[in-house]
Motif scaffolding. Sequence first.
Motif, PDB file in Angstrom:
ATOM      1  N   GLU A  29     -27.874 -29.016  29.079  1.00  0.00           N
ATOM      2  CA  GLU A  29     -29.045 -28.263  28.634  1.00  0.00           C
ATOM      3  C   GLU A  29     -29.777 -27.612  29.799  1.00  0.00           C
ATOM      4  O   GLU A  29     -29.734 -28.093  30.926  1.00  0.00           O
ATOM      5  N   SER A  31     -33.478 -26.542  30.952  1.00  0.00           N
ATOM      6  CA  SER A  31     -34.900 -26.763  30.675  1.00  0.00           C
ATOM      7  C   SER A  31     -35.725 -25.925  31.632  1.00  0.00           C
ATOM      8  O   SER A  31     -35.414 -25.844  32.815  1.00  0.00           O
ATOM      9  N   ARG A 182     -26.997 -20.413  32.415  1.00  0.00           N
ATOM     10  CA  ARG A 182     -26.637 -20.830  31.050  1.00  0.00           C
ATOM     11  C   ARG A 182     -25.199 -21.355  31.017  1.00  0.00           C
ATOM     12  O   ARG A 182     -24.893 -22.356  30.399  1.00  0.00           O
ATOM     13  N   CYS A 190     -26.938 -30.359  33.982  1.00  0.00           N
ATOM     14  CA  CYS A 190     -28.340 -30.466  33.593  1.00  0.00           C
ATOM     15  C   CYS A 190     -29.090 -29.458  34.474  1.00  0.00           C
ATOM     16  O   CYS A 190     -29.140 -29.617  35.693  1.00  0.00           O
ATOM     17  N   GLU A 203     -34.430 -18.231  27.395  1.00  0.00           N
ATOM     18  CA  GLU A 203     -33.026 -18.645  27.290  1.00  0.00           C
ATOM     19  C   GLU A 203     -32.871 -20.162  27.387  1.00  0.00           C
ATOM     20  O   GLU A 203     -31.790 -20.702  27.192  1.00  0.00           O
ATOM     21  N   ALA A 204     -33.954 -20.837  27.745  1.00  0.00           N
ATOM     22  CA  ALA A 204     -33.854 -22.280  27.954  1.00  0.00           C
ATOM     23  C   ALA A 204     -33.799 -23.026  26.617  1.00  0.00           C
ATOM     24  O   ALA A 204     -34.285 -22.538  25.598  1.00  0.00           O
ATOM     25  N   ASP A 205     -33.194 -24.209  26.647  1.00  0.00           N
ATOM     26  CA  ASP A 205     -33.147 -25.046  25.443  1.00  0.00           C
ATOM     27  C   ASP A 205     -34.491 -25.740  25.234  1.00  0.00           C
ATOM     28  O   ASP A 205     -34.861 -26.038  24.112  1.00  0.00           O
ATOM     29  N   HIS A 206     -35.165 -26.030  26.347  1.00  0.00           N
ATOM     30  CA  HIS A 206     -36.460 -26.703  26.260  1.00  0.00           C
ATOM     31  C   HIS A 206     -37.442 -26.063  27.218  1.00  0.00           C
ATOM     32  O   HIS A 206     -37.076 -25.697  28.327  1.00  0.00           O
TER      33      HIS A 206
END
Length: 212
Positions: A29, A31, A182, A190, A203-206
Amino acid sequence: MSIEASGLSVSIDKRTVLSGESLTASMGEMSALVGPSGSGKTTLLNCLGLLLKPTGGQIYLEDQDAAAWNDRRKLKFWQKRAAFIYQDYGLIAEESVAYNITLKAGSLFRNRPYIDDRLTEILDVVGLSGRAKDAASVLSGGEKQRVGIARALYKEASYIFADEPTASLDADNRETITGLLRQAAGRGACVLIATHDERLASEADHLHILAS
Ligand SMILES: Nc1ncnc2c1ncn2[C@@H]1O[C@H](COP(=O)(O)OP(=O)(O)OP(=O)(O)O)[C@@H](O)[C@H]1O
Ligand SMILES: [Mg+2]
């Protein structure tokens, strides 16, 4: 495996710079740490990368209490698992681009850098083809940033810490770097990014938002 931080605080000269930040960042992911200038993004990233010892709180890395790691254990983490993409961070000015990415010496006799196919491919991906032999000192800010990315990719780092990785880049390169980060997450890394760049953050997941 992940990074789990809880209640991280940092005080410098009696000033509270971070106050009780908690976050979890998982493998695979990306973040983003976001917030106004001075809110503590770089400070938090430095704590998570074990570069800065927090005044309080806990950091678990790979299910271990990383705050308790000694220098040797931290060094092992930095050498084997982590990559830092900070502008100018850790680039050895007088060494070649190739050396800065691979950290491998070429022929000592002919003063030639070590260049392999993977390096050539990665230089191409980050838009630095043909620059392998240049000294890091002659690169622009954005080019240095791309050397940092290239090093993270070459190393196949499990943890990538990036501080404003798109800051000195034009739109095309910003997109390239965003895509590369990405992809690194897609390959299982990570990826933690401190950024002002809204496109990159989107574009981040979190998102981890730091208040000023
Ligand atoms: N070594 C230090 N000594 C004194 N103050 C510090 C130190 N490191 C950070 N600070 C202070 O901590 C606060 C947070 O700094 P930090 O660099 O983490 O912010 P940031 O969110 O990354 O800001 P920017 O978006 O401008 O990069 C700032 O007010 C800064 O002056
Ligand atoms: Mg910062």
